[in-house]
Design an enzyme around this catalytic site. Structure first.
Site, short mmCIF file in Angstrom:
data_model
loop_
_atom_site.label_atom_id
_atom_site.label_comp_id
_atom_site.label_asym_id
_atom_site.label_seq_id
_atom_site.Cartn_x
_atom_site.Cartn_y
_atom_site.Cartn_z
N ASP A 224 -1.64 1.44 5.83
CA ASP A 224 -1.71 1.29 4.38
C ASP A 224 -1.40 2.62 3.69
O ASP A 224 -1.96 3.66 4.06
CB ASP A 224 -3.11 0.82 3.98
CG ASP A 224 -3.14 0.05 2.68
OD1 ASP A 224 -2.37 0.40 1.78
OD2 ASP A 224 -3.93 -0.90 2.58
N SER B 235 -4.82 -4.74 -4.54
CA SER B 235 -4.20 -3.61 -5.23
C SER B 235 -4.71 -3.50 -6.67
O SER B 235 -5.89 -3.29 -6.89
CB SER B 235 -2.68 -3.76 -5.17
OG SER B 235 -2.03 -2.56 -5.51
N HIS C 123 0.13 -2.04 3.08
CA HIS C 123 -0.53 -2.30 1.80
C HIS C 123 -0.67 -3.79 1.53
O HIS C 123 -1.68 -4.24 0.99
CB HIS C 123 0.27 -1.62 0.69
CG HIS C 123 -0.32 -1.80 -0.68
ND1 HIS C 123 -1.61 -1.45 -0.99
CD2 HIS C 123 0.22 -2.30 -1.82
CE1 HIS C 123 -1.85 -1.71 -2.26
NE2 HIS C 123 -0.76 -2.24 -2.79
#
Length: 535
Positions: free
Chosen positions: A456, A245, A503
């Site tokens: 995601d 991320s 994610h």
């Protein structure tokens, strides 16, 4: 000292006057969660103190979905929240509690000698491995990085893997990856808490630049300069860097500012890849739509069981369509959903979401449970509880690195300086400037891997678009590079989609994630050994 807290103050009284914008948070978050979330079943729980508190299921008709109440969104009760706030363990202890779920690898204290290390690790089926936790002091005031290292006892480590977490998180979130990723011989693993996050030191945050471009560069440098100083202190010449991320975004920034230090870049659901007009044009109004809401409302148990997420998940069929669109240079539009009003308020006021946790005192654990009860509900109860406690101990700490977020990203997780506009230069920077006696020396590329979860909310289309730009740059290097550059060319790019994952793919489907990363590590090591044999 005995802790006391007021029982009659209103939420408005708790807030400084300059931050009264945050007051709509509770109302808007309530409305958003009630409208977008599915009904929680009776077994959706968050354990507290070794027990589970079931959440009641509201009665409803067959054709009408019941609205989720504010109290049901935050699954930890008021009494349990106050108890956790009162008796909460330290952030260090919470990290150790999470690490206790890492199998086989044993902790080595600073007083442990080589013979004792071998005795400690004899039960390890993949060789003798130990872990150490350290605070690495950097230059300047209140600058230190929390470090976890894992090494194979009695073996020489020629390769290094460095792991960076995402926004507001910590290295403990990788607890399901440490053991598998350290099985490969010849590797030493480091996981770091970024400066101002996790259990690293938390210096005061202040931006000095005036224009937007300079602000972005200063915010990025605040993190990556600390990483580079840590590399020098650890005397690491080159390494493989993996970031999740925000950690993936900053890994790209590091590669561009400090060339010649990376063997491979692994970007796990990196933020900030695609371009968005709201993010790059300060004169445009902030967007009213985004996929970021999924971070707070998605149910991980449904994701890892491969159930549809609001009927709009990034499954393999959609991934193929996006790969084809990227090859044709066709524009792709990431899925967008309404941004909760409180997110925009936080951005405008430059206040992080964790400010709510700190301001709410004994209600802090309850607010955190709104995220952890969904994010970790696919895990065993004891691990879920350990991660909830760990998250709360991190979120309640002094604000620092979190305040850089508005300078790097616009609401909706779009970058102010999109990676897609810079990715082609990664691995192509000048290492040695030209002199009167010799020409400049440039990097000749290195492999870059983009990894996304099947469901995601970080759109895989950005990864495919970046892959195409990198491949075009490789072709250009082979056509126009010097004979020496062509011989050393090592650039490549690929996109990997991890099934039954969102994610947080490293935690949703760790087996598939770890298998893919291990393969990348083996390829990197084999390439390095071939290079050494050619010298």
């Amino acid at each position: 000292m005995l802790k006391t807290f007021p029982t009659t103050l209103s939420f408005r009284q708790l807030l400084p006057q300059s931050r009264l914008k945050l007051a709509p948070f509770l109302v808007r978050f309530h409305m958003s969660s009630s409208a977008s979330s599915q009904t929680m079943t009776s077994d959706a729980t968050l354990p507290s103190g070794g027990s589970e508190r079931p959440v009641s299921r509201q009665s409803h008709t067959e054709n009408q979905k019941p609205p989720r109440s504010f109290s049901n969104f935050f699954t930890l009760g008021y009494k349990d929240a106050a108890h956790q706030w009162w008796t909460s363990v330290s952030a260090r202890q919470a990290e150790r509690n999470v690490l206790s779920y890492v199998p086989s690898i044993r902790e080595a204290s600073t007083s442990t000698d080589a013979l004792q290390l071998q005795e400690l690790a004899k039960s390890d089926p993949f060789g003798q491995r130990v872990w150490r936790s350290s605070m690495v002091q950097l230059s300047g005031k209140d600058r230190a990085l929390n470090e976890l290292s894992i090494e194979r006892v009695g073996e020489q480590a020629d390769d290094t893997l460095v792991m960076l977490h995402g926004y507001g998180a910590g290295l403990g979130f990788f607890y399901k990856n440490f053991e598998p990723l350290s099985r490969s011989k010849g590797w030493k693993l480091y996981a770091l808490d970024m400066l101002g996050m996790g259990n690293s030191s938390r210096p005061n945050w202040k931006i000095h630049a005036k224009d937007q471009k300079a602000k972005i560069a200063e915010a990025e440098s605040w993190f990556i300069d600390a990483l580079e100083e840590w590399r020098r202190l650890r005397n690491i010449e080159k390494f493989t860097l993996m970031g999740h991320s925000l950690g993936g975004y900053l890994a790209v920034s590091y590669a561009l500012k400090y060339p010649g230090r990376l063997n491979k870049l692994i970007l796990a659901s990196p933020v900030g890849i695609p371009e968005d007009p709201w993010a790059v044009n300060a004169e445009m109004p902030e967007p009213d739509v985004s996929a970021m809401e999924n971070e707070f409302t998605q149910d991980q148990e449904s994701i890892v069981r491969r159930q549809s997420v609001d009927g709009d998940n990034n499954n393999f069929l959609k991934a193929k369509d996006k790969r084809a669109a990227a090859k044709d240079n066709a524009p792709t539009t990431p899925p967008k959903r309404p941004i909760p009003g409180w997110v925009s308020w936080l951005w405008d006021a430059n206040v992080s979401p964790f400010s709510i946790v700190r301001l709410s005192g004994p209600l802090g654990p309850r607010f955190v449970s709104g995220w952890t009860s969904r994010r970790f509900n696919h895990l065993p109860p004891d691990e879920k509880q350990a991660l909830h406690t760990y998250s709360y101990t991190l979120f309640r700490q002094k604000g620092s690195g979190e305040y850089a977020l508005p300078y790097l990203l616009a609401p909706g997780a779009y970058a102010r300086s999109p990676v897609i506009n810079r990715i082609q230069d990664v691995g192509r920077q000048v290492i040695k400037p030209a002199t009167e006696d010799s020409p400049e020396v440039r990097e000749t590329g290195f492999p870059i891997v983009f990894m996304y979860g099947e469901n995601d909310w970080m759109d895989v289309a950005g990864g495919y678009a970046a892959e195409q730009k990198l491949k075009q740059r490789i072709v250009k290097a082979l056509l126009h590079g010097t004979p020496e550059e062509k011989r050393k060319e090592n650039g490549s790019a690929k996109v990997i989609v991890v099934t039954k994952a969102g994610h947080h793919l490293y935690l949703d489907n760790p087996d598939e994630f770890n298998e893919a990363v291990i393969k990348e590590l083996e390829e990197t090591r084999n390439w390095g050994l071939r290079q050494k044999s050619m010298k």
